[in-house]
Scaffold this motif. Structure first.
Motif, PDB file in Angstrom:
ATOM      1  N   ASP A  69      16.829  11.503  -1.316  1.00 16.29           N
ATOM      2  CA  ASP A  69      15.749  11.589  -0.336  1.00 16.29           C
ATOM      3  C   ASP A  69      15.089  12.962  -0.364  1.00 16.29           C
ATOM      4  N   VAL A  70      15.893  14.003  -0.594  1.00 23.84           N
ATOM      5  CA  VAL A  70      15.355  15.357  -0.585  1.00 23.84           C
ATOM      6  C   VAL A  70      14.532  15.630  -1.835  1.00 23.84           C
ATOM      7  N   VAL A  71      15.094  15.296  -3.019  1.00 31.37           N
ATOM      8  CA  VAL A  71      14.375  15.573  -4.261  1.00 31.37           C
ATOM      9  C   VAL A  71      13.137  14.703  -4.381  1.00 31.37           C
ATOM     10  N   GLY A  72      13.133  13.577  -3.712  1.00 33.31           N
ATOM     11  CA  GLY A  72      11.967  12.698  -3.740  1.00 33.31           C
ATOM     12  C   GLY A  72      10.908  13.100  -2.746  1.00 33.31           C
ATOM     13  N   SER A  73      11.218  14.077  -1.890  1.00 29.32           N
ATOM     14  CA  SER A  73      10.242  14.538  -0.912  1.00 29.32           C
ATOM     15  C   SER A  73       9.433  15.683  -1.499  1.00 29.32           C
ATOM     16  N   VAL A  74       8.628  16.339  -0.644  1.00 30.13           N
ATOM     17  CA  VAL A  74       7.806  17.454  -1.113  1.00 30.13           C
ATOM     18  C   VAL A  74       8.594  18.760  -1.124  1.00 30.13           C
ATOM     19  N   SER A  75       9.868  18.737  -0.747  1.00 30.86           N
ATOM     20  CA  SER A  75      10.624  19.974  -0.571  1.00 30.86           C
ATOM     21  C   SER A  75      10.640  20.846  -1.808  1.00 30.86           C
ATOM     22  N   CYS A  76      10.893  20.230  -2.983  1.00 29.99           N
ATOM     23  CA  CYS A  76      11.034  21.018  -4.203  1.00 29.99           C
ATOM     24  C   CYS A  76       9.702  21.412  -4.816  1.00 29.99           C
ATOM     25  N   GLY A  77       8.678  20.618  -4.634  1.00 26.51           N
ATOM     26  CA  GLY A  77       7.371  20.960  -5.153  1.00 26.51           C
ATOM     27  C   GLY A  77       7.417  21.256  -6.638  1.00 26.51           C
ATOM     28  N   VAL A  78       6.848  22.396  -7.033  1.00 25.26           N
ATOM     29  CA  VAL A  78       6.786  22.785  -8.437  1.00 25.26           C
ATOM     30  C   VAL A  78       8.167  22.988  -9.044  1.00 25.26           C
ATOM     31  N   MET A  79       9.183  23.148  -8.184  1.00 25.03           N
ATOM     32  CA  MET A  79      10.550  23.364  -8.651  1.00 25.03           C
ATOM     33  C   MET A  79      11.329  22.068  -8.855  1.00 25.03           C
ATOM     34  N   ALA A  80      10.677  20.909  -8.764  1.00 24.13           N
ATOM     35  CA  ALA A  80      11.372  19.628  -8.872  1.00 24.13           C
ATOM     36  C   ALA A  80      12.203  19.495 -10.148  1.00 24.13           C
ATOM     37  N   PRO A  81      11.725  19.905 -11.336  1.00 21.66           N
ATOM     38  CA  PRO A  81      12.566  19.785 -12.543  1.00 21.66           C
ATOM     39  C   PRO A  81      13.864  20.580 -12.441  1.00 21.66           C
ATOM     40  N   VAL A  82      13.797  21.791 -11.863  1.00 23.23           N
ATOM     41  CA  VAL A  82      15.002  22.598 -11.713  1.00 23.23           C
ATOM     42  C   VAL A  82      15.921  21.991 -10.665  1.00 23.23           C
ATOM     43  N   CYS A  83      15.342  21.501  -9.565  1.00 25.12           N
ATOM     44  CA  CYS A  83      16.153  20.840  -8.542  1.00 25.12           C
ATOM     45  C   CYS A  83      16.927  19.673  -9.140  1.00 25.12           C
ATOM     46  N   ALA A  84      16.275  18.945 -10.046  1.00 25.91           N
ATOM     47  CA  ALA A  84      16.914  17.765 -10.635  1.00 25.91           C
ATOM     48  C   ALA A  84      18.140  18.149 -11.449  1.00 25.91           C
ATOM     49  N   ILE A  85      18.026  19.191 -12.295  1.00 29.08           N
ATOM     50  CA  ILE A  85      19.180  19.549 -13.133  1.00 29.08           C
ATOM     51  C   ILE A  85      20.248  20.284 -12.324  1.00 29.08           C
ATOM     52  N   ALA A  86      19.890  20.754 -11.130  1.00 26.02           N
ATOM     53  CA  ALA A  86      20.852  21.464 -10.292  1.00 26.02           C
ATOM     54  C   ALA A  86      21.509  20.555  -9.267  1.00 26.02           C
ATOM     55  N   THR A  87      21.319  19.241  -9.402  1.00 22.09           N
ATOM     56  CA  THR A  87      21.785  18.293  -8.384  1.00 22.09           C
ATOM     57  C   THR A  87      23.252  18.471  -8.025  1.00 22.09           C
ATOM     58  N   GLY A  88      24.115  18.499  -9.027  1.00 21.57           N
ATOM     59  CA  GLY A  88      25.552  18.580  -8.749  1.00 21.57           C
ATOM     60  C   GLY A  88      25.921  19.863  -8.033  1.00 21.57           C
ATOM     61  N   THR A  89      25.388  20.973  -8.491  1.00 19.59           N
ATOM     62  CA  THR A  89      25.706  22.253  -7.871  1.00 19.59           C
ATOM     63  C   THR A  89      25.128  22.338  -6.466  1.00 19.59           C
TER      64      THR A  89
END
Length: 340
Positions: free
Chosen positions: A268-288
């Motif tokens: 829900d968080v990564v699919g929201s606007v929270s990450c914005g331009v940082m979405a690719p980094v948020c995706a690979i950092a999911t576990g951490t």
């Protein structure tokens, strides 16, 4: 006042000439000298000579002057733009040129117009109540030196990065300045626009003085209580600002979002606007992020989680890390750093 002098000259009854601002005594021990040259007018006559070790460490860059703008361009990109009018501050423009960060000079309303020294430094003369300001731009960094002539001058010096900025003090005494990512203002993404080294101050005898930063919003204040104790004037104090390059992005999640991630609601968080331009980094950092969100939730008091990266795109050489606390003045923060 002469534009050929390599520093700031006090106006009026108090005349101070600073040929070049020095480094802290422990960096250039025994290399500072007094008494070279003379000032023929004014009731205070002091000259601080150029420092050979300073020149060997920081070479002032050449400048171009067009109208009232003074532009310095480091070899590896970006520009620093000063103005003859001190109230316009200094502009730091990264290589991309898409944004600029303007920092206001302390006491700008009382400073004289800029004079360019023979060494390439930019001097703004003060008066009996306002310290002069000397700006030196080198390849490595920009140094803004405040020259305090007497105990009649203030003990706090304000650098205003603007209402859009957030100045954050670090545990080592340095500071970072962030702004919201202008490409996506609806997201939580922020970009670092300035890295400021821990402050220092030195008096005319080469003695280091205690000084520190305070911060509120987009304002950085250097505090130097020079009126207490035995101090030889003039006193030079300065922050050093890193070269103008965008080197760090981050996304800070609030407590509600941190709790959601810890509970497994990462999608829900990564699919929201929270990450914005940082979405690719948020995706690979999911576990951490999930793990550190649990750490943040179990902390007392509860903390928030953030992910930081050297850039928002997943490319070779990317470095990213996750913190269980986005900003802590003291105590221990939990983080992990990864290279992609």
């Amino acid at each position: 006042r002469s534009g050929e002098l390599g520093g700031a000259v006090q106006r009026g009854e108090l005349a101070i000439v600073v040929r070049f601002s020095g480094l802290p005594a422990d960096l250039c021990s025994g290399d500072r000298r007094r008494g070279e040259g003379e000032v023929s007018s004014g009731r205070v006559q002091t000259v601080m000579s150029p420092n050979e070790c300073l020149h060997s460490m920081y070479d002032t860059l050449s400048y171009k002057k067009s109208g009232d703008e003074i532009t310095i361009a480091p070899d590896d990109g970006g520009e620093i733009v000063a103005h003859v009018d001190p109230s316009r501050g200094l502009a730091f423009v990264p290589d991309a040129g898409e944004r600029q960060t303007i920092v206001g000079l302390p006491g700008a309303e009382s400073l004289d117009q800029a004079a360019i020294g023979g060494d390439g430094s930019i001097a703004f003369a003060g008066d009996s109540e306002t310290p002069s300001v000397n700006v030196m731009v080198a390849e490595e960094a920009t140094r803004i030196s405040v020259v305090i002539a007497s105990d009649d001058q203030p003990e706090e010096f304000t650098y205003d990065f603007g209402a859009a900025a957030i100045v954050e003090l670090q545990e080592d005494g340095s500071a970072l300045v962030f702004e919201a990512d202008r490409s996506d203002p609806e997201s939580n993404a922020e970009v670092s626009v300035a890295s400021i080294a821990a402050p220092w101050a030195i008096d005319a005898d080469g003695n280091s003085l205690d000084t520190h930063y305070e911060a509120e919003g987009g304002t950085l204040v250097q505090v130097l209580e020079h009126r207490s104790g035995e101090v030889a004037y003039p006193v030079v104090a300065d922050p050093t600002i890193d070269k103008p390059s965008i080197f760090q992005y981050r996304v800070r999640f609030n407590r509600s979002e941190t709790a959601s991630i810890a509970a497994g609601g990462w999608g829900d968080v990564v699919g929201s606007v929270s990450c914005g331009v940082m979405a690719p980094v948020c995706a690979i950092a999911t576990g951490t992020l999930t793990y550190q969100s649990g750490v943040a939730q179990n902390s007392k008091p509860k903390r928030c989680v953030q992910v930081t990266a050297t850039q928002p795109l997943v490319v070779p050489g990317l470095v990213w890390w996750v913190w269980a606390a986005p900003f802590i003045r003291s105590g221990r923060s939990v983080s992990r750093r990864f290279r992609f």
